[in-house]
Design an enzyme around this catalytic site. Structure first.
Site, PDB file in Angstrom:
ATOM      1  N   HIS A  53       0.850  -1.189   0.000  1.00 39.79           N
ATOM      2  CA  HIS A  53       0.000   0.000   0.000  1.00 39.79           C
ATOM      3  C   HIS A  53       0.887   1.240   0.000  1.00 39.79           C
ATOM      4  CE1 HIS A  53       0.748  -0.653   4.281  1.00 39.79           C
ATOM      5  NE2 HIS A  53       0.194   0.504   4.616  1.00 39.79           N
TER       6      HIS A  53
ATOM      7  N   HIS B 141       1.372   3.872   2.054  1.00 34.51           N
ATOM      8  CA  HIS B 141       1.914   4.572   3.233  1.00 34.51           C
ATOM      9  C   HIS B 141       3.438   4.671   3.155  1.00 34.51           C
ATOM     10  CE1 HIS B 141      -1.905   3.867   5.858  1.00 34.51           C
ATOM     11  NE2 HIS B 141      -1.995   4.957   5.111  1.00 34.51           N
TER      12      HIS B 141
ATOM     13  N   ASP C   2       5.765   4.538   5.258  1.00 36.32           N
ATOM     14  CA  ASP C   2       6.616   3.545   5.935  1.00 36.32           C
ATOM     15  C   ASP C   2       6.684   2.222   5.159  1.00 36.32           C
ATOM     16  OD1 ASP C   2       3.846   3.281   6.868  1.00 36.32           O
ATOM     17  OD2 ASP C   2       4.593   1.785   8.283  1.00 36.32           O
ATOM     18  N   HIS C   3       6.004   2.149   4.002  1.00 39.79           N
ATOM     19  CA  HIS C   3       6.084   0.959   3.147  1.00 39.79           C
ATOM     20  C   HIS C   3       6.656   1.271   1.769  1.00 39.79           C
ATOM     21  CE1 HIS C   3       3.662  -1.599   5.925  1.00 39.79           C
ATOM     22  NE2 HIS C   3       3.403  -0.388   6.385  1.00 39.79           N
TER      23      HIS C   3
ATOM     24  N   HIS D 130      -7.550  -1.044   5.342  1.00 36.55           N
ATOM     25  CA  HIS D 130      -6.540  -0.164   5.953  1.00 36.55           C
ATOM     26  C   HIS D 130      -6.383   1.065   5.048  1.00 36.55           C
ATOM     27  CE1 HIS D 130      -2.883   0.989   8.098  1.00 36.55           C
ATOM     28  NE2 HIS D 130      -2.189   0.932   6.984  1.00 36.55           N
TER      29      HIS D 130
ATOM     30  N   ASP E 250      -0.210  -4.067   6.073  1.00 40.16           N
ATOM     31  CA  ASP E 250      -0.887  -3.597   7.287  1.00 40.16           C
ATOM     32  C   ASP E 250      -2.365  -4.000   7.315  1.00 40.16           C
ATOM     33  OD1 ASP E 250       1.519  -2.421   7.874  1.00 40.16           O
ATOM     34  OD2 ASP E 250       0.811  -0.350   7.752  1.00 40.16           O
TER      35      ASP E 250
ATOM     36  N   HIS F 161       4.713  -5.093  10.228  1.00 36.43           N
ATOM     37  CA  HIS F 161       5.264  -4.522  11.467  1.00 36.43           C
ATOM     38  C   HIS F 161       5.466  -5.582  12.549  1.00 36.43           C
ATOM     39  CE1 HIS F 161       4.619  -0.146  10.610  1.00 36.43           C
ATOM     40  NE2 HIS F 161       3.686  -0.617   9.802  1.00 36.43           N
TER      41      HIS F 161
HETATM   42 ZN   LIG Z   1       2.796   0.379   8.198  1.00 38.94          ZN
HETATM   43 ZN   LIG Z   2      -0.138   1.425   6.568  1.00 42.14          ZN
END
Ligand SMILES: [Zn+2]
Ligand SMILES: [Zn+2]
Length: 255
Positions: A54, A56, A58-59, A112, A129, A167
């Site tokens: 996805h 985000h 952090d990905h 999400h 996530d 995570h």
């Molecule tokens: Zn994440």
């Molecule tokens: Zn996420």
């Protein structure tokens, strides 16, 4: 096929999927570029693709850094065009992904975010996530109904499916799970085992789909114990799966 887990940022995991016959590899969710490049060199593989679950940051935070060094196919849901840096292959449900001689498939699992996908290679599920070990992602863009449907789809995978999530959240997820289902012995013993692993600084990912079905409160809408415990404080709660799931998600948001 070989899978290499790479700890990134504070608690993210990226995964190298390596085809050992051809030495070609893909990286799932590179949060940052440097540690991924280092690991690619150590493993002596040739990186050919980025698989983003996805958009985000952090990905996807490592996409640009990796693309600055070489050209790569970048996979993500087609609706995330413009949100995933460098996306070249917008994909959708059931599309095939080829890494060397390894073949995987896309599962569309919104909730999400609206463009969340998972990648399934054999019995290895990379689910970002959406499904966490002992938990699930927050509903940032989707509805409880969508997330419930996505989790239900993942539950149709075989029990021995390995769950590689985005995570390291297992311990805190289990701390919450125990409040809802303290009499679930499999849950209690999982919590003890995971606390031991974390005390030694070890990863608790992957788990298996079987373990998740037995102990993850976000997959246990049919649990009488969870329903009874929820009803004690919410007498009007309806026992249908989506309502139970939505209530558990709300409680976790405030936990
Ligand atoms: Zn994440
Ligand atoms: Zn996420």
């Amino acid at each position: 096929m070989k899978i290499v887990q790479i700890p990134l940022l504070r608690d993210n995991y990226g995964y190298l999927i390596i085809c050992q016959k051809t030495n070609k590899a893909a990286i799932v969710d590179p949060s940052e570029a440097e540690p991924v490049s280092r690991r690619v060199e150590q493993e002596k593989v040739s990186l050919t693709a980025i698989l983003n679950t996805h958009h985000h940051r952090d990905h996807t935070g490592g996409n640009e850094g990796l693309l600055a060094k070489q050209s790569l196919e970048v996979y993500g849901h087609k609706s995330d065009q413009g949100r995933i840096p460098g996306l070249t292959r917008g994909v959708d449900e059931a599309e095939e992904i080829v890494i060397g001689e390894e073949r995987g498939k896309v599962l569309f699992i919104p909730g999400h975010t609206t463009g969340h996908v998972a990648y399934l290679f054999g019995n290895n599920l990379f689910c970002g996530d959406t499904l966490f070990t002992a938990g699930c992602g927050r509903l940032f863009e989707g509805t409880a109904q969508q997330m419930h449907a996505s989790l239900k789809k993942l539950m149709t995978l075989p029990d021995d499916t390995k769950v590689y999530c985005g995570h390291e959240y297992t311990e805190s997820n289990l701390r919450f799970a125990i409040t809802l289902e303290p009499k679930n012995h499999k849950l209690v013993s999982r919590f003890e085992r995971i606390q031991g692993l974390r005390a030694r600084g070890q990863s608790t990912v992957p788990s298996t789909m079987e373990e998740e079905k037995q102990t993850n409160p976000f997959l246990r809408w049919d649990s009488k114990e969870i329903q009874t415990n929820l009803k004690a404080s919410l007498p009007d709660l309806r026992p249908d799966p989506v309502s139970v799931f939505a209530t558990v998600r709300k409680l976790k948001d405030a936990f």
